[in-house]
Enzyme design. Sequence first.
Site, PDB file in Angstrom:
ATOM      1  CB  CYS A   2      34.001  31.598  52.241  1.00  0.00           C
ATOM      2  SG  CYS A   2      35.704  31.090  52.402  1.00  0.00           S
ATOM      3  NE  ARG A  27      30.716  36.115  49.570  1.00  0.00           N
ATOM      4  CZ  ARG A  27      30.992  37.411  49.769  1.00  0.00           C
ATOM      5  NH1 ARG A  27      30.430  38.320  48.993  1.00  0.00           N
ATOM      6  NH2 ARG A  27      31.833  37.798  50.695  1.00  0.00           N
ATOM      7  CD1 TRP A  75      38.881  31.238  46.157  1.00  0.00           C
ATOM      8  CD2 TRP A  75      40.043  32.081  47.870  1.00  0.00           C
ATOM      9  NE1 TRP A  75      40.083  31.681  45.660  1.00  0.00           N
ATOM     10  CE2 TRP A  75      40.821  32.197  46.684  1.00  0.00           C
ATOM     11  CE3 TRP A  75      40.581  32.560  49.056  1.00  0.00           C
ATOM     12  CZ2 TRP A  75      42.086  32.763  46.668  1.00  0.00           C
ATOM     13  CZ3 TRP A  75      41.844  33.115  49.050  1.00  0.00           C
ATOM     14  CH2 TRP A  75      42.590  33.213  47.870  1.00  0.00           C
ATOM     15  CG  ASN A  99      34.083  35.232  54.136  1.00  0.00           C
ATOM     16  OD1 ASN A  99      35.190  34.917  53.710  1.00  0.00           O
ATOM     17  ND2 ASN A  99      33.432  36.306  53.706  1.00  0.00           N
ATOM     18  N   GLY A 100      36.725  34.516  56.357  1.00  0.00           N
ATOM     19  CA  GLY A 100      37.735  35.437  56.886  1.00  0.00           C
ATOM     20  C   GLY A 100      39.000  34.682  57.236  1.00  0.00           C
ATOM     21  CD  GLU A 478      39.966  45.238  33.328  1.00  0.00           C
ATOM     22  OE1 GLU A 478      40.865  45.369  34.180  1.00  0.00           O
ATOM     23  OE2 GLU A 478      39.010  44.473  33.503  1.00  0.00           O
ATOM     24  CE  LYS A 482      37.408  41.310  33.325  1.00  0.00           C
ATOM     25  NZ  LYS A 482      38.114  42.080  34.244  1.00  0.00           N
ATOM     26  CD  GLU A 485      39.587  38.535  35.803  1.00  0.00           C
ATOM     27  OE1 GLU A 485      39.436  38.190  36.977  1.00  0.00           O
ATOM     28  OE2 GLU A 485      39.297  39.656  35.393  1.00  0.00           O
ATOM     29  CG  HIS A 501      63.057  50.428  25.148  1.00  0.00           C
ATOM     30  ND1 HIS A 501      64.193  51.110  24.772  1.00  0.00           N
ATOM     31  CD2 HIS A 501      62.019  51.164  24.670  1.00  0.00           C
ATOM     32  CE1 HIS A 501      63.870  52.208  24.116  1.00  0.00           C
ATOM     33  NE2 HIS A 501      62.549  52.283  24.052  1.00  0.00           N
ATOM     34  CE  LYS A 600      32.087  40.532  40.909  1.00  0.00           C
ATOM     35  NZ  LYS A 600      32.648  40.932  39.591  1.00  0.00           N
TER      36      LYS A 600
HETATM   37  C1  AGP Z   1      38.234  41.754  38.121  1.00  0.00           C
HETATM   38  O1  AGP Z   1      37.943  41.076  36.907  1.00  0.00           O
HETATM   39  C2  AGP Z   1      38.749  40.856  39.162  1.00  0.00           C
HETATM   40  N1  AGP Z   1      37.767  39.889  39.482  1.00  0.00           N
HETATM   41  C3  AGP Z   1      39.388  41.541  40.347  1.00  0.00           C
HETATM   42  O2  AGP Z   1      40.568  42.131  39.892  1.00  0.00           O
HETATM   43  C4  AGP Z   1      38.563  42.650  41.058  1.00  0.00           C
HETATM   44  O3  AGP Z   1      38.434  43.773  40.228  1.00  0.00           O
HETATM   45  C5  AGP Z   1      39.335  43.072  42.315  1.00  0.00           C
HETATM   46  O4  AGP Z   1      39.416  41.943  43.163  1.00  0.00           O
HETATM   47  C6  AGP Z   1      38.709  44.236  43.076  1.00  0.00           C
HETATM   48  O5  AGP Z   1      37.426  43.856  43.522  1.00  0.00           O
HETATM   49  P1  AGP Z   1      36.441  45.027  44.066  1.00  0.00           P
HETATM   50  O6  AGP Z   1      36.204  45.941  42.918  1.00  0.00           O
HETATM   51  O7  AGP Z   1      35.212  44.317  44.527  1.00  0.00           O
HETATM   52  O8  AGP Z   1      37.166  45.726  45.188  1.00  0.00           O
END
Ligand code: AGP
Length: 605
Positions: A2, A27, A75, A99-100, A478, A482, A485, A501, A600
């Site tokens: 959050c 966030r 969040w 936050n937590g 990756e 991308k 997400e 396979h 984030k």
């Molecule tokens: C990446 O596009 C994502 N938002 C997510 O996988 C991110 O890389 C992951 O949560 C790790 O975050 P960090 O690098 O801040 O530890």
Amino acid sequence: MCGIIGFTGSLPAKDILIDGLARLEYRGYDSAGIALLNDDDTLTIRKKAGRVDELRAMCSDREYTSTCGIGHTRWATHGGVTDINAHPHKCGKVAIIHNGIIENYYDIIREYGLADMLVSETDTEVVAALLDKLYDGDPVKTIKKAVNIISGSFALCIMFADHPGKIYAVRNVSPMVAASSEKGSIIASDLTAIISFSKEYFVVPEYHILTMTEEGIKVEDMKGNVVKPQMLEITWDIEAAQKGGFPHYMLKEIYEQPDSLRNTITPRVVDGLPDFTEDGIDDEVFKNCTNITVVACGTAMHAGIVGKAMIEAELKIPVNVEIASEFRYKEPLIDDKTLVIVTSQSGETIDTLEALRLAKRCGSKVLSVVNVKGSTIARESDYVLYTHAGPEIAVASTKAYSVQMAAMYLIGCRIGLVKGIYTEEKARQFIASLLSVIPVIEETLKQADRVKEVANYIKMAPDAFFIGRGIDYTLSLEGALKLKEISYVHAEAYAAGELKHGTIALITENVPVIALATQEAVYGKMISNIREVKARGAYVILISMDDKVDDKTVCDKHIRIPKQDNLFSVFATAVILQLIAYYTSDAKGLDVDKPRNLAKSVTVE
Ligand code: AGP
């Protein structure tokens, strides 16, 4: 995950809080709210499910003169996305944001008979009720009692109605930074919300209680000793954290990659060789290691997998890449001969942080690759190799991924040199190739329009596949993440040779297959695999260094990346994959920077 902010000073707090929440919204953005402490000892709460802009509209109903308040963008962890579950929570004289995760909130409800005081489903409201129940007129004493009762991760900002002008704060694991200036005192989850307020800040020390007033911030430990926190300087400017004319932060950050790589690589090149002297990383840590374990999450983990491919191919040193949330709950096969590399853009990902702590308990040296200066993971590592990508605001990580790969390459090259696997000449060649990716990426970005065409095709697809061999396979992981997400197209990465396979059963007419074929050694095999999916109707987008590919039995669209040493093609390929995801999401009219369900920084488990 959050965003929290608190301000007390000489200015009206409402707009400062809401503007700060807008910067923190990446966030988490399920709901937002503010609490204002008025001079007549009353608390005003305005909160709702939805985005910060909706909160701003709600708060434009009248003038709010209070100069002391707290704000939160959520969040959801406990309880649904509703107005009632939005923060701040108020109980009696107490208003709180958090936050937590409070792990023992349920026990606390029972032990302190709080059930009748609660109206929401959140763990946070339980802390508000506990504080109100314990409150004897002394905020700091009350907070100390509560902190000794709750367990879990928390960044708390608290106000007591009968203490106008004051904000109290305390944290454990979840991040908080604070600053004070002539305008007053401010606290937030990260620098983006305080950057316009002060150039100097401090990281709130864990289990220390802050008393914030217009005049300044008092920091005391749990014994009541006043401590002077270490002041740090904000090296970003506000411009760097804004969009800079791009439609989305993500596109801006994709285009920032040449600068991010330049700022990350060049300070570590001395006389053409990799050099970590300025980073204070002792060569002993490389000399002594016989194996490497990389621990991270998501995209950061994918960067580690690319690092694995490079280090194992070049140095023949075994590299194990672990998902942090799995690693931390097992008996890891590491010891004092293992170099543990922890990778994290935010430096606050809770699973990665706890994995770091476990690695240290196992006697391994920990080198972290982190983008956010002064973050928790950076502070708890034995060594830190900071990436200099600048603030990464978009939830989807792009420039951080590239600089994390570059950091892995620098580390691999330094290990090769220190262990005598690389001669100085070889190391110089390697560094020259690494630096050459910067103009290559500038060249690759010119393909953006061609990628846009491809995205218009993919946007209608329910599923997509990314296939590759060798280091291209690591990149396809990756690429799939991308696309998933930010465009919500289901995507899967597959080793091209493995497809037949089983999974090839899913390849039907017009299913998009993004095929990565930059590796000469397996190029022929890769083309065979592509023909296998093409023969079953796939729509193939080929990413390769070929000048031209007109053969319709191989691909429908060819996206060319500049010719370069195969080991270094990962950077240009990554840019194409990022653009594919970006343009697909944008073509679908989605919120590219704030995709649904995500945030984030994953500071909860
Ligand atoms: C990446 O596009 C994502 N938002 C997510 O996988 C991110 O890389 C992951 O949560 C790790 O975050 P960090 O690098 O801040 O530890």
